[in-house]
Motif scaffolding. Structure first.
Motif, PDB file in Angstrom:
ATOM      1  N   ILE A  30       0.882  -1.157   0.000  1.00  0.00           N
ATOM      2  CA  ILE A  30       0.000   0.000   0.000  1.00  0.00           C
ATOM      3  C   ILE A  30       0.929   1.217   0.000  1.00  0.00           C
ATOM      4  CG2 ILE A  30      -0.197   0.195   2.541  1.00  0.00           C
ATOM      5  CD1 ILE A  30      -3.218   0.826   2.001  1.00  0.00           C
ATOM      6  N   ALA A  31       0.528   2.275  -0.669  1.00  0.00           N
ATOM      7  CA  ALA A  31       1.400   3.458  -0.756  1.00  0.00           C
ATOM      8  C   ALA A  31       0.542   4.701  -0.872  1.00  0.00           C
ATOM      9  CB  ALA A  31       2.323   3.337  -1.980  1.00  0.00           C
ATOM     10  N   ARG A  32       1.150   5.841  -0.531  1.00  0.00           N
ATOM     11  CA  ARG A  32       0.431   7.103  -0.657  1.00  0.00           C
ATOM     12  C   ARG A  32       1.253   8.046  -1.537  1.00  0.00           C
ATOM     13  NH1 ARG A  32      -0.498   8.928   4.689  1.00  0.00           N
ATOM     14  NH2 ARG A  32       1.703   9.544   4.659  1.00  0.00           N
ATOM     15  N   GLU A  33       0.618   8.574  -2.571  1.00  0.00           N
ATOM     16  CA  GLU A  33       1.300   9.546  -3.444  1.00  0.00           C
ATOM     17  C   GLU A  33       1.392  10.840  -2.641  1.00  0.00           C
ATOM     18  OE1 GLU A  33       0.323  12.439  -5.502  1.00  0.00           O
ATOM     19  OE2 GLU A  33       2.467  12.376  -5.960  1.00  0.00           O
ATOM     20  N   LYS A  34       2.603  11.357  -2.463  1.00  0.00           N
ATOM     21  CA  LYS A  34       2.847  12.431  -1.485  1.00  0.00           C
ATOM     22  C   LYS A  34       2.064  13.712  -1.778  1.00  0.00           C
ATOM     23  CE  LYS A  34       7.458  10.842  -0.121  1.00  0.00           C
ATOM     24  NZ  LYS A  34       8.897  10.978  -0.453  1.00  0.00           N
ATOM     25  N   ARG A  35       2.009  14.118  -3.043  1.00  0.00           N
ATOM     26  CA  ARG A  35       1.399  15.431  -3.298  1.00  0.00           C
ATOM     27  C   ARG A  35      -0.121  15.389  -3.177  1.00  0.00           C
ATOM     28  NH1 ARG A  35       4.717  15.990  -6.644  1.00  0.00           N
ATOM     29  NH2 ARG A  35       3.376  15.719  -8.448  1.00  0.00           N
ATOM     30  N   SER A  36      -0.702  14.289  -3.683  1.00  0.00           N
ATOM     31  CA  SER A  36      -2.187  14.243  -3.685  1.00  0.00           C
ATOM     32  C   SER A  36      -2.742  13.512  -2.463  1.00  0.00           C
ATOM     33  CB  SER A  36      -2.653  13.490  -4.943  1.00  0.00           C
ATOM     34  OG  SER A  36      -2.207  12.137  -4.843  1.00  0.00           O
ATOM     35  N   ASN A  37      -1.838  12.839  -1.691  1.00  0.00           N
ATOM     36  CA  ASN A  37      -2.280  11.979  -0.573  1.00  0.00           C
ATOM     37  C   ASN A  37      -3.160  10.828  -1.057  1.00  0.00           C
ATOM     38  OD1 ASN A  37      -0.946  12.969   1.635  1.00  0.00           O
ATOM     39  ND2 ASN A  37      -2.446  14.592   1.994  1.00  0.00           N
ATOM     40  N   HIS A  38      -3.116  10.548  -2.362  1.00  0.00           N
ATOM     41  CA  HIS A  38      -3.952   9.489  -2.944  1.00  0.00           C
ATOM     42  C   HIS A  38      -3.360   8.129  -2.555  1.00  0.00           C
ATOM     43  CE1 HIS A  38      -5.776   7.668  -6.866  1.00  0.00           C
ATOM     44  NE2 HIS A  38      -6.489   7.383  -5.790  1.00  0.00           N
ATOM     45  N   ILE A  39      -4.195   7.240  -1.999  1.00  0.00           N
ATOM     46  CA  ILE A  39      -3.733   5.897  -1.612  1.00  0.00           C
ATOM     47  C   ILE A  39      -3.768   4.997  -2.844  1.00  0.00           C
ATOM     48  CG2 ILE A  39      -4.233   3.868  -0.168  1.00  0.00           C
ATOM     49  CD1 ILE A  39      -3.281   6.212   1.462  1.00  0.00           C
ATOM     50  N   VAL A  40      -2.684   4.281  -3.090  1.00  0.00           N
ATOM     51  CA  VAL A  40      -2.619   3.364  -4.228  1.00  0.00           C
ATOM     52  C   VAL A  40      -2.007   2.046  -3.766  1.00  0.00           C
ATOM     53  CG1 VAL A  40      -2.381   5.195  -5.957  1.00  0.00           C
ATOM     54  CG2 VAL A  40      -0.325   4.196  -4.898  1.00  0.00           C
ATOM     55  N   ALA A  41      -2.013   1.063  -4.669  1.00  0.00           N
ATOM     56  CA  ALA A  41      -1.251  -0.170  -4.435  1.00  0.00           C
ATOM     57  C   ALA A  41      -0.072  -0.111  -5.398  1.00  0.00           C
ATOM     58  CB  ALA A  41      -2.111  -1.396  -4.725  1.00  0.00           C
ATOM     59  N   LEU A  42       1.103  -0.460  -4.892  1.00  0.00           N
ATOM     60  CA  LEU A  42       2.302  -0.401  -5.730  1.00  0.00           C
ATOM     61  C   LEU A  42       2.822  -1.833  -5.900  1.00  0.00           C
ATOM     62  CD1 LEU A  42       3.609   2.147  -6.907  1.00  0.00           C
ATOM     63  CD2 LEU A  42       5.238   2.111  -5.030  1.00  0.00           C
ATOM     64  N   LYS A  43       2.782  -2.338  -7.131  1.00  0.00           N
ATOM     65  CA  LYS A  43       3.305  -3.689  -7.349  1.00  0.00           C
ATOM     66  C   LYS A  43       4.737  -3.540  -7.827  1.00  0.00           C
ATOM     67  CE  LYS A  43       2.760  -8.293  -8.970  1.00  0.00           C
ATOM     68  NZ  LYS A  43       1.783  -9.381  -9.217  1.00  0.00           N
ATOM     69  N   VAL A  44       5.657  -4.171  -7.099  1.00  0.00           N
ATOM     70  CA  VAL A  44       7.090  -4.081  -7.406  1.00  0.00           C
ATOM     71  C   VAL A  44       7.520  -5.371  -8.092  1.00  0.00           C
ATOM     72  CG1 VAL A  44       9.384  -3.713  -6.433  1.00  0.00           C
ATOM     73  CG2 VAL A  44       7.379  -2.674  -5.342  1.00  0.00           C
ATOM     74  N   LEU A  45       8.015  -5.245  -9.333  1.00  0.00           N
ATOM     75  CA  LEU A  45       8.425  -6.431 -10.096  1.00  0.00           C
ATOM     76  C   LEU A  45       9.916  -6.360 -10.351  1.00  0.00           C
ATOM     77  CD1 LEU A  45       5.573  -5.900 -12.653  1.00  0.00           C
ATOM     78  CD2 LEU A  45       5.633  -7.761 -11.005  1.00  0.00           C
TER      79      LEU A  45
END
Ligand SMILES: O=C(O)Cn1ncc2ncnc(NCCc3cnc(NC(=O)Nc4cccc(Cl)c4)s3)c21
Length: 273
Positions: A30-45
Motif C-alpha cells: 500500500i502506498a500514498r502519493e505524497k502530493r495528492s495523498n492518494h492511496i494506491v497499491a504499488l506492485k514491485v516487479l
C-alpha cells in the motif's frame, strides 16, 4: 489522477506502507502519493525475473491495454515507472483485498452473492470485449474487492487485443477453456467459459474440472466432464446457466448480454453489483 498520468513517476513520489501480498513476480505494497495523498497499491516487479520469464512485452501490453479501460469493476492501472532493478505498477487500491481469500473463508458463496459477482464481472467483460480486449485469465486470484464490496478484475498481464490472438498458455489449467487447452485459435468467448468456471466455484467452493493430476484436469476440460455435486444444494437455474457457459463449441456459449437476462441472474443478482 488523470493529469499525473503523463508525468514521470519515481519512488520518491510515494510513502510506502505495509505489504499487501506477495505474487510470483514481486510484492504489492500500500502506498500514498505524497502530493495528492492518494492511496494506491504499488506492485514491485524485479526486472531480472521478468527477463528470465520473457514477460517484459506482457507488462508493456498490460499498461497499454489498461490505459484505455475505465470501469467500476476493473481495477485501474494508473501508470508505471522503473529504476535500475525493478518495474513498479501504480494500481488502484482495493481495500477489501483478494476474493479468493474470502472464498476460502466462506467455503462457498450464497446464490445471491455469487449471482451479484457474476453479473458485475459479465458487465466488465462486455465492456472489455466492446474494446476488443479479452482478459484470458479470469480466476479468483485475479479478483479483488473494492470499498463497497464490489468485485474488481485485476491483472491484465495475460490480456490481449483480439486482432493479435496468441496461443501462449496462461496460468492455472483449471480455468482454461477447451480451445486454449488444445491451443487452437481463441476469441472473446474464452472469458465466457472462465466466468462459467468461476460461477461454479463460487457456488461449490471448487472448480468444476478439478483433478489430482494436470493430465486428468486437461481430459475433463476437453470432454466438458461437468458434474454437479449433491452438496451444497444449488438451484436448477444456476446449473442451467453454468451448463450454457461451459460448452465446448465457443460459438455456442451463452453470450454475456444474454447472461444478464438469465432468470438466475435476474432473480438473484443485486443490481448495484
Ligand atoms: O493482490 C494482492 O497481493 C493484494 N492486494 N490487496 C489489495 C490490493 N489492491 C490492489 N492491488 C492488489 N494487488 C495487485 C493486483 C494486480 C493488478 N494488476 C496486476 N498486474 C500484474 O501483476 N501484471 C504483471 C505482473 C508480472 C508479469 C506480468 Cl506479464 C504482468 S497485479 C491488492
Amino acid at each position: 489522477v488523470p493529469a499525473a498520468e503523463k508525468k514521470r513517476w519515481t519512488l520518491s513520489d510515494f510513502d510506502i506502507g505495509k505489504p499487501l501480498g506477495r505474487g510470483k513476480f514481486g510484492h504489492v505494497y500500500i502506498a500514498r502519493e505524497k502530493r495528492s495523498n492518494h492511496i494506491v497499491a504499488l506492485k514491485v516487479l524485479f526486472k531480472s525475473q521478468l527477463k528470465q520469464s520473457q514477460v517484459e512485452h506482457q507488462i508493456r501490453r498490460e499498461v497499454e491495454i489498461q490505459s484505455h479501460l475505465r470501469h467500476p469493476n476493473i481495477l485501474r492501472l494508473y501508470g508505471y515507472f522503473y529504476d535500475q532493478k525493478r518495474v513498479y505498477l501504480i494500481l488502484e487500491y482495493a481495500p477489501k483485498g483478494e476474493l479468493y481469500k474470502e472464498l476460502q473463508k466462506c467455503k462457498y458463496f450464497s446464490e445471491k452473492r455469487a449471482a451479484t459477482y457474476v453479473a458485475s464481472l459479465a458487465r466488465a467483460l462486455i465492456y472489455c470485449h466492446g474494446k476488443h480486449v479479452i482478459h484470458r485469465d479470469i480466476k479468483p486470484e485475479n479478483l479483488l474487492i473494492g470499498a463497497k464490496g464490489e468485485l474488481k478484475i485485476a491483472d491484465f498481464g495475460w490480456a490481449v487485443h483480439t486482432f493479435n490472438r496468441r496461443r501462449t498458455m496462461c496460468g492455472t489449467l483449471d480455468y482454461l477453456p477447451p480451445e486454449m487447452v488444445e491451443s487452437v485459435e481463441h476469441d472473446a468467448n474464452v472469458d465466457i467459459w472462465s466466468l462459467g468456471v468461476l460461477c461454479y466455484e463460487f457456488l461449490y467452493g471448487v472448480p468444476p474440472f478439478e483433478a489430482k493430476e494436470h493430465s486428468d484436469t486437461y481430459k475433463r476440460i476437453v470432454q466438458v466432464d461437468l458434474k454437479f455435486p449433491p452438496k451444497p444444494i444449488v438451484s436448477s437455474a444456476a446449473k442451467d446457466l453454468i451448463s450454457q457457459m461451459l460448452v465446448k463449441d465457443s460459438s455456442q456459449r451463452l453470450p454475456l448480454h444474454k447472461l444478464l437476462e438469465h432468470p438466475w441472474i435476474v432473480q438473484n443478482a443485486d443490481p448495484s453489483g
